[in-house]
Write a protein that holds these residues in place. Sequence first.
Motif, short mmCIF file in Angstrom:
data_model
loop_
_atom_site.label_atom_id
_atom_site.label_comp_id
_atom_site.label_asym_id
_atom_site.label_seq_id
_atom_site.Cartn_x
_atom_site.Cartn_y
_atom_site.Cartn_z
N TYR A 1 0.82 -1.20 0.00
CA TYR A 1 0.00 0.00 0.00
C TYR A 1 0.86 1.26 0.00
CZ TYR A 1 -3.63 -3.35 1.22
OH TYR A 1 -4.50 -4.42 1.21
N SER A 2 2.10 1.13 -0.45
CA SER A 2 2.99 2.28 -0.52
C SER A 2 2.43 3.33 -1.46
CB SER A 2 4.38 1.86 -1.00
OG SER A 2 4.31 1.36 -2.32
N ARG A 3 2.86 4.55 -1.28
CA ARG A 3 2.39 5.63 -2.15
C ARG A 3 2.74 5.37 -3.61
NH1 ARG A 3 3.22 11.94 -0.52
NH2 ARG A 3 2.23 11.11 1.36
N ALA A 4 3.93 4.83 -3.84
CA ALA A 4 4.34 4.52 -5.22
C ALA A 4 3.44 3.46 -5.83
CB ALA A 4 5.80 4.07 -5.24
N ALA A 5 3.07 2.44 -5.05
CA ALA A 5 2.20 1.39 -5.57
C ALA A 5 0.81 1.95 -5.88
CB ALA A 5 2.10 0.24 -4.58
N GLN A 6 0.30 2.79 -5.01
CA GLN A 6 -1.01 3.42 -5.26
C GLN A 6 -0.95 4.29 -6.51
OE1 GLN A 6 -3.29 2.03 -3.66
NE2 GLN A 6 -3.49 2.60 -1.50
N ALA A 7 0.16 5.00 -6.69
CA ALA A 7 0.31 5.85 -7.89
C ALA A 7 0.32 4.99 -9.15
CB ALA A 7 1.61 6.65 -7.79
N ARG A 8 0.99 3.85 -9.10
CA ARG A 8 1.02 2.96 -10.27
C ARG A 8 -0.38 2.43 -10.58
NH1 ARG A 8 6.17 1.60 -8.10
NH2 ARG A 8 5.33 -0.13 -6.87
N ARG A 9 -1.20 2.24 -9.54
CA ARG A 9 -2.58 1.81 -9.77
C ARG A 9 -3.39 2.91 -10.45
NH1 ARG A 9 -1.76 -0.35 -3.89
NH2 ARG A 9 -0.76 -2.33 -4.45
N ILE A 10 -3.17 4.15 -10.06
CA ILE A 10 -3.87 5.27 -10.71
C ILE A 10 -3.44 5.36 -12.17
CG2 ILE A 10 -4.12 7.78 -10.75
CD1 ILE A 10 -3.71 7.71 -7.68
N ILE A 11 -2.16 5.24 -12.43
CA ILE A 11 -1.66 5.29 -13.81
C ILE A 11 -2.23 4.10 -14.59
CG2 ILE A 11 0.40 5.09 -15.25
CD1 ILE A 11 1.91 6.49 -12.86
N GLY A 12 -2.28 2.92 -13.96
CA GLY A 12 -2.86 1.76 -14.62
C GLY A 12 -4.32 1.95 -14.95
N LEU A 13 -5.04 2.64 -14.08
CA LEU A 13 -6.45 2.93 -14.34
C LEU A 13 -6.60 3.85 -15.55
CD1 LEU A 13 -9.48 3.03 -13.57
CD2 LEU A 13 -8.92 4.95 -12.07
N ILE A 14 -5.78 4.89 -15.62
CA ILE A 14 -5.83 5.81 -16.76
C ILE A 14 -5.56 5.04 -18.05
CG2 ILE A 14 -4.70 7.81 -17.82
CD1 ILE A 14 -4.14 8.80 -14.92
N ASP A 15 -4.58 4.14 -18.01
CA ASP A 15 -4.28 3.34 -19.20
C ASP A 15 -5.41 2.37 -19.53
OD1 ASP A 15 -1.85 4.63 -19.35
OD2 ASP A 15 -0.69 3.00 -18.45
N ALA A 16 -6.01 1.75 -18.50
CA ALA A 16 -7.09 0.79 -18.74
C ALA A 16 -8.30 1.46 -19.37
CB ALA A 16 -7.48 0.12 -17.42
N LEU A 17 -8.55 2.70 -19.01
CA LEU A 17 -9.67 3.44 -19.56
C LEU A 17 -9.35 4.02 -20.94
CD1 LEU A 17 -10.81 5.25 -16.31
CD2 LEU A 17 -12.19 3.63 -17.62
N LYS A 18 -8.07 3.87 -21.34
CA LYS A 18 -7.60 4.39 -22.64
C LYS A 18 -7.89 5.89 -22.75
CE LYS A 18 -7.91 0.02 -25.17
NZ LYS A 18 -8.01 -0.83 -23.98
N LEU A 19 -7.54 6.59 -21.68
CA LEU A 19 -7.76 8.03 -21.63
C LEU A 19 -6.50 8.78 -22.01
CD1 LEU A 19 -9.66 8.22 -18.22
CD2 LEU A 19 -10.67 8.26 -20.50
#
Length: 319
Positions: free
Chosen positions: A105-123
């Motif tokens: 649950y590190s900040r870096a891991a959470q940030a990678r999840r946000i980036i992954g979400l942006i990519d998954a939504l193809k935004l």
Amino acid sequence: MLVALVACLLLVVAFSWARMLWVEDRGPRQAAPAQGRWLHAHDVELYVQEFGDPAAPPLVLTHGTGAWSGTWDQNVQAMAAAGYRVIAVDLPPFGFSTRPAARDYSRAAQARRIIGLIDALKLGPVTLLGHSYGGGPAAEAAMLQPDRVRHLILVDAAIGLVENPAPAKSGGVVAGLFGIRPLRTALIATVGTQPLFSEFWLRKFVARKEVVTPSRTAIYREPFVLDGFTASLGDWAAQFAGESGKSLSERPEGFRKLPMPLTLVWGQEDTITPLYQARTLQRLAAGSRLLVLPGVGHIPQIEDPALFNLRMAEILRHP
């Protein structure tokens, strides 16, 4: 008197454990609101709720401690009306997203999840808004992948700037005990996810105590039914307490080099992340702007939703 106090304490602990074992028995897909969906991002399945025109510019919302996508219920329609596709995400272990197998649950891991979400939504580049705890991962995502974020908005963000990170030190007996998973789960079950204390804790975060109604508190408690919720919250708390100076967004230099516009929105009466913290960020990030909301504390979006929505619409329409 002492015997009675100890008996009451033991009763609360027993009740908390019984509640956890009896109630926390549902999976995310059983318990989550039907209007949301899950998207694979980095190492988890993130639960998101979306509002507004799918073709509109995207606005991603990350919530604070103890909150989830459903706690933006008084704000998302106003944001959508401002001309945005609003995507409210649950950052694990909060809400209905799945939890990482590695318990990272590190900040870096959470940030990678946000980036992954942006990519998954193809935004394309998104407007990224982070509140309280969610402000750290949002800022970290913007610093790790600045091409994914066109505008960063931080609302009463818990950034925790560290000028000169020092080597980690042992936290003593208490920290040692908290490092034992069954013990910290027991502690969180007793004082964290214990429904009897939900209103008490929520009141600690707001200046306008009257907004903490039973119906408002019930929204915050919805994910409490998830299997293993209390244990995962303890895992998060242990990591959150020990993370200091390890992230780009904890260092002043990260904000000095921030390439996109930064808007800071802060409750004037915030005692959790006081206003001076916002002013420090404003000084670090050249060209950033600070909007102070009078009469509200750490959670302005529930303390005065009309004021928050009005000011947020102005920011979104004129980034």
